[in-house]
Scaffold this motif. Structure first.
Motif, PDB file in Angstrom:
ATOM      1  N   PHE A   1       0.836  -1.187   0.000  1.00  0.00           N
ATOM      2  CA  PHE A   1       0.000   0.000   0.000  1.00  0.00           C
ATOM      3  C   PHE A   1       0.876   1.244   0.000  1.00  0.00           C
ATOM      4  N   ASN A   2       0.257   2.374  -0.299  1.00  0.00           N
ATOM      5  CA  ASN A   2       0.905   3.675  -0.178  1.00  0.00           C
ATOM      6  C   ASN A   2       0.699   4.204   1.240  1.00  0.00           C
ATOM      7  N   TYR A   3       1.751   4.798   1.794  1.00  0.00           N
ATOM      8  CA  TYR A   3       1.673   5.323   3.159  1.00  0.00           C
ATOM      9  C   TYR A   3       2.185   6.759   3.185  1.00  0.00           C
ATOM     10  N   GLY A   4       1.286   7.693   3.493  1.00  0.00           N
ATOM     11  CA  GLY A   4       1.682   9.082   3.609  1.00  0.00           C
ATOM     12  C   GLY A   4       2.460   9.341   4.888  1.00  0.00           C
ATOM     13  N   ALA A   5       3.094  10.503   4.971  1.00  0.00           N
ATOM     14  CA  ALA A   5       3.931  10.848   6.117  1.00  0.00           C
ATOM     15  C   ALA A   5       3.148  11.480   7.254  1.00  0.00           C
ATOM     16  N   PHE A   6       1.866  11.830   6.986  1.00  0.00           N
ATOM     17  CA  PHE A   6       1.090  12.522   8.015  1.00  0.00           C
ATOM     18  C   PHE A   6      -0.378  12.136   7.903  1.00  0.00           C
ATOM     19  N   PHE A   7      -1.116  12.411   8.999  1.00  0.00           N
ATOM     20  CA  PHE A   7      -2.556  12.166   9.021  1.00  0.00           C
ATOM     21  C   PHE A   7      -3.290  13.343   8.374  1.00  0.00           C
ATOM     22  N   LEU A   8      -4.603  13.204   8.206  1.00  0.00           N
ATOM     23  CA  LEU A   8      -5.373  14.240   7.519  1.00  0.00           C
ATOM     24  C   LEU A   8      -5.435  15.550   8.297  1.00  0.00           C
ATOM     25  N   ASN A   9      -5.117  15.512   9.604  1.00  0.00           N
ATOM     26  CA  ASN A   9      -5.066  16.744  10.386  1.00  0.00           C
ATOM     27  C   ASN A   9      -3.671  17.348  10.400  1.00  0.00           C
ATOM     28  N   GLN A  10      -2.790  16.830   9.503  1.00  0.00           N
ATOM     29  CA  GLN A  10      -1.415  17.306   9.335  1.00  0.00           C
ATOM     30  C   GLN A  10      -0.464  16.865  10.441  1.00  0.00           C
ATOM     31  N   ALA A  11      -0.947  16.094  11.411  1.00  0.00           N
ATOM     32  CA  ALA A  11      -0.054  15.572  12.449  1.00  0.00           C
ATOM     33  C   ALA A  11       0.859  14.515  11.844  1.00  0.00           C
ATOM     34  N   PRO A  12       2.154  14.547  12.175  1.00  0.00           N
ATOM     35  CA  PRO A  12       3.080  13.569  11.600  1.00  0.00           C
ATOM     36  C   PRO A  12       2.832  12.167  12.134  1.00  0.00           C
ATOM     37  N   LYS A  13       2.974  11.182  11.282  1.00  0.00           N
ATOM     38  CA  LYS A  13       2.921   9.799  11.743  1.00  0.00           C
ATOM     39  C   LYS A  13       4.218   9.463  12.460  1.00  0.00           C
ATOM     40  N   LYS A  14       4.103   8.798  13.600  1.00  0.00           N
ATOM     41  CA  LYS A  14       5.258   8.383  14.382  1.00  0.00           C
ATOM     42  C   LYS A  14       5.580   6.918  14.073  1.00  0.00           C
ATOM     43  N   GLN A  15       6.690   6.446  14.609  1.00  0.00           N
ATOM     44  CA  GLN A  15       7.101   5.071  14.361  1.00  0.00           C
ATOM     45  C   GLN A  15       6.013   4.083  14.739  1.00  0.00           C
ATOM     46  N   ALA A  16       5.384   4.297  15.894  1.00  0.00           N
ATOM     47  CA  ALA A  16       4.325   3.381  16.346  1.00  0.00           C
ATOM     48  C   ALA A  16       3.151   3.373  15.372  1.00  0.00           C
ATOM     49  N   ASP A  17       2.846   4.524  14.772  1.00  0.00           N
ATOM     50  CA  ASP A  17       1.749   4.594  13.795  1.00  0.00           C
ATOM     51  C   ASP A  17       2.074   3.773  12.555  1.00  0.00           C
ATOM     52  N   PHE A  18       3.307   3.933  12.054  1.00  0.00           N
ATOM     53  CA  PHE A  18       3.711   3.168  10.876  1.00  0.00           C
ATOM     54  C   PHE A  18       3.735   1.666  11.177  1.00  0.00           C
ATOM     55  N   GLU A  19       4.261   1.296  12.334  1.00  0.00           N
ATOM     56  CA  GLU A  19       4.300  -0.133  12.690  1.00  0.00           C
ATOM     57  C   GLU A  19       2.885  -0.705  12.752  1.00  0.00           C
ATOM     58  N   TYR A  20       1.989   0.062  13.323  1.00  0.00           N
ATOM     59  CA  TYR A  20       0.591  -0.363  13.439  1.00  0.00           C
ATOM     60  C   TYR A  20      -0.017  -0.595  12.059  1.00  0.00           C
ATOM     61  N   GLU A  21       0.225   0.328  11.144  1.00  0.00           N
ATOM     62  CA  GLU A  21      -0.318   0.203   9.795  1.00  0.00           C
ATOM     63  C   GLU A  21       0.324  -0.962   9.043  1.00  0.00           C
ATOM     64  N   PHE A  22       1.649  -1.087   9.133  1.00  0.00           N
ATOM     65  CA  PHE A  22       2.341  -2.161   8.421  1.00  0.00           C
ATOM     66  C   PHE A  22       1.872  -3.529   8.906  1.00  0.00           C
ATOM     67  N   ASN A  23       1.705  -3.666  10.216  1.00  0.00           N
ATOM     68  CA  ASN A  23       1.234  -4.948  10.760  1.00  0.00           C
ATOM     69  C   ASN A  23      -0.219  -5.218  10.371  1.00  0.00           C
ATOM     70  N   ALA A  24      -1.038  -4.170  10.340  1.00  0.00           N
ATOM     71  CA  ALA A  24      -2.447  -4.331   9.956  1.00  0.00           C
ATOM     72  C   ALA A  24      -2.554  -4.800   8.508  1.00  0.00           C
ATOM     73  N   ALA A  25      -1.699  -4.280   7.638  1.00  0.00           N
ATOM     74  CA  ALA A  25      -1.728  -4.667   6.228  1.00  0.00           C
ATOM     75  C   ALA A  25      -1.430  -6.150   6.061  1.00  0.00           C
ATOM     76  N   LYS A  26      -0.513  -6.656   6.868  1.00  0.00           N
ATOM     77  CA  LYS A  26      -0.127  -8.067   6.757  1.00  0.00           C
ATOM     78  C   LYS A  26      -1.214  -8.994   7.293  1.00  0.00           C
ATOM     79  N   GLN A  27      -2.134  -8.452   8.091  1.00  0.00           N
ATOM     80  CA  GLN A  27      -3.172  -9.279   8.717  1.00  0.00           C
ATOM     81  C   GLN A  27      -4.531  -9.149   8.027  1.00  0.00           C
ATOM     82  N   LEU A  28      -4.570  -8.529   6.854  1.00  0.00           N
ATOM     83  CA  LEU A  28      -5.840  -8.360   6.156  1.00  0.00           C
ATOM     84  C   LEU A  28      -6.441  -9.715   5.792  1.00  0.00           C
TER      85      LEU A  28
END
Length: 317
Positions: free
Chosen positions: A24-51
């Motif tokens: 998937f494509n992963y942006g560097a920030f959320f829609l409120n312009q807050a930056p994604k942190k390491q924990a956010d990216f890890e959460y998303e990457f792990n969620a993608a693998k568990q689809l």
């Protein structure tokens, strides 16, 4: 014996044909312009693998920048997240903000190589210099107020700077390419960029192709027309599908209706067909609804707990 050899050969061909990268494509920030942190990216990457229905195959992430959002040249926290989750990476270096900005991208890239070494470089499947920069300087991009972008000569220069930066490092030999709309590649004035690349990354969205019949019933034909035109213009370079998708909600675009049902049809007719052909695919997107209300929304996961919320449609091919 002859039958067995033939069967084995056929099995090998099928296995190879379906072996493309999937992510998937992963942006560097959320829609409120807050930056994604390491924990956010890890959460998303792990969620993608568990689809459900994907057998854990979505283990690759396409990034747009090497820089952590709202910093000058700090390494994006997606890098340590990928290292911790063993997620493959199609790196992105943002190229639409001028030479000084690109220097910062190169600085962050070098820092990542130095800091994380093989645990990082072994995960990298390619490096994209820029994203839709040629589209943004095209008449259509200017009309849609998508500026700034980058001229072909600038992108060629940035591609060479990237080659120079990774020379003699763990990323040496990794394919370097560019990502843009299919309309950019069929424009011969951009041929120098194509020639400078090892691969061509194409973004194609039938939903947005409003000057032609773009209903979901025509989506497969519309997508593959764009893809094949890109292949024809690619000078023999491999073509990777770096963005495509169908929105689960949003406004009607000519004949294109955004809905989960239509996104399911698109997934089956386009995404699954690409994966079966072994074409590298980074779908747009896993989730785009955190801290905001995008319209249209392409996220296959609605807002909420990525590990718990069901996908908006069946992902099984």
């Amino acid at each position: 014996m002859h039958f067995s050899s033939t069967l084995l050969a056929c099995t090998a061909i099928v296995s190879t044909a379906s072996a493309g990268f999937k992510g998937f494509n992963y942006g560097a920030f959320f829609l409120n312009q807050a930056p994604k942190k390491q924990a956010d990216f890890e959460y998303e990457f792990n969620a993608a693998k568990q689809l459900p229905g994907t057998n854990g195959q979505f283990n690759s992430a396409r990034l747009y920048s090497m820089i952590q959002w709202q910093t000058t040249n700090t390494i994006i926290e997606a890098i340590p997240a990928a290292v911790n989750t063993k997620t493959q990476l199609l790196l992105g270096l943002w190229a639409s903000s001028g030479q000084t900005s690109f220097n910062n991208e190169i600085s962050a890239l070098k820092s990542a190589i130095s800091k994380y070494g093989k645990s990082f470089t072994d995960l990298v499947v390619g490096i994209s210099v820029g994203s839709e920069d040629l589209y943004r300087v095209s008449p259509t991009g200017i009309q849609n107020k998508e500026n700034p972008g980058a001229q072909p000569s600038e992108l060629v220069k940035y591609i060479q700077q990237t080659r120079d930066a990774i020379k003699g490092t763990g990323l040496a030999g990794k394919p370097i390419g560019h990502v843009d709309t299919w309309t950019a590649y069929v424009n011969s004035s951009n041929n120098a960029v194509t020639s400078a690349c090892d691969f061509i990354g194409v973004d194609a969205y039938p939903y947005y192709q409003t000057t032609m019949a773009n209903s979901i019933g025509n989506a497969n034909a519309t997508f593959y027309d764009a893809y094949q035109q890109t292949v024809k213009a690619a000078k023999g370079k491999p073509v990777w599908v770096t963005e495509t998708g169908w929105p689960v909600s949003g406004p009607k675009q000519n004949q294109a209706v955004a809905s989960a049902d239509n996104a399911r049809i698109y997934w089956q007719d386009v995404s699954c067909s690409l994966m079966k052909k072994g074409v590298n695919l980074w779908y747009y997107t896993l989730q785009d609804a955190q801290w905001g209300n995008p319209s249209p929304s392409f996220g296959i996961k609605p807002a909420g707990d990525l590990m718990q919320v069901k996908p908006a449609f069946n992902l099984q091919c």
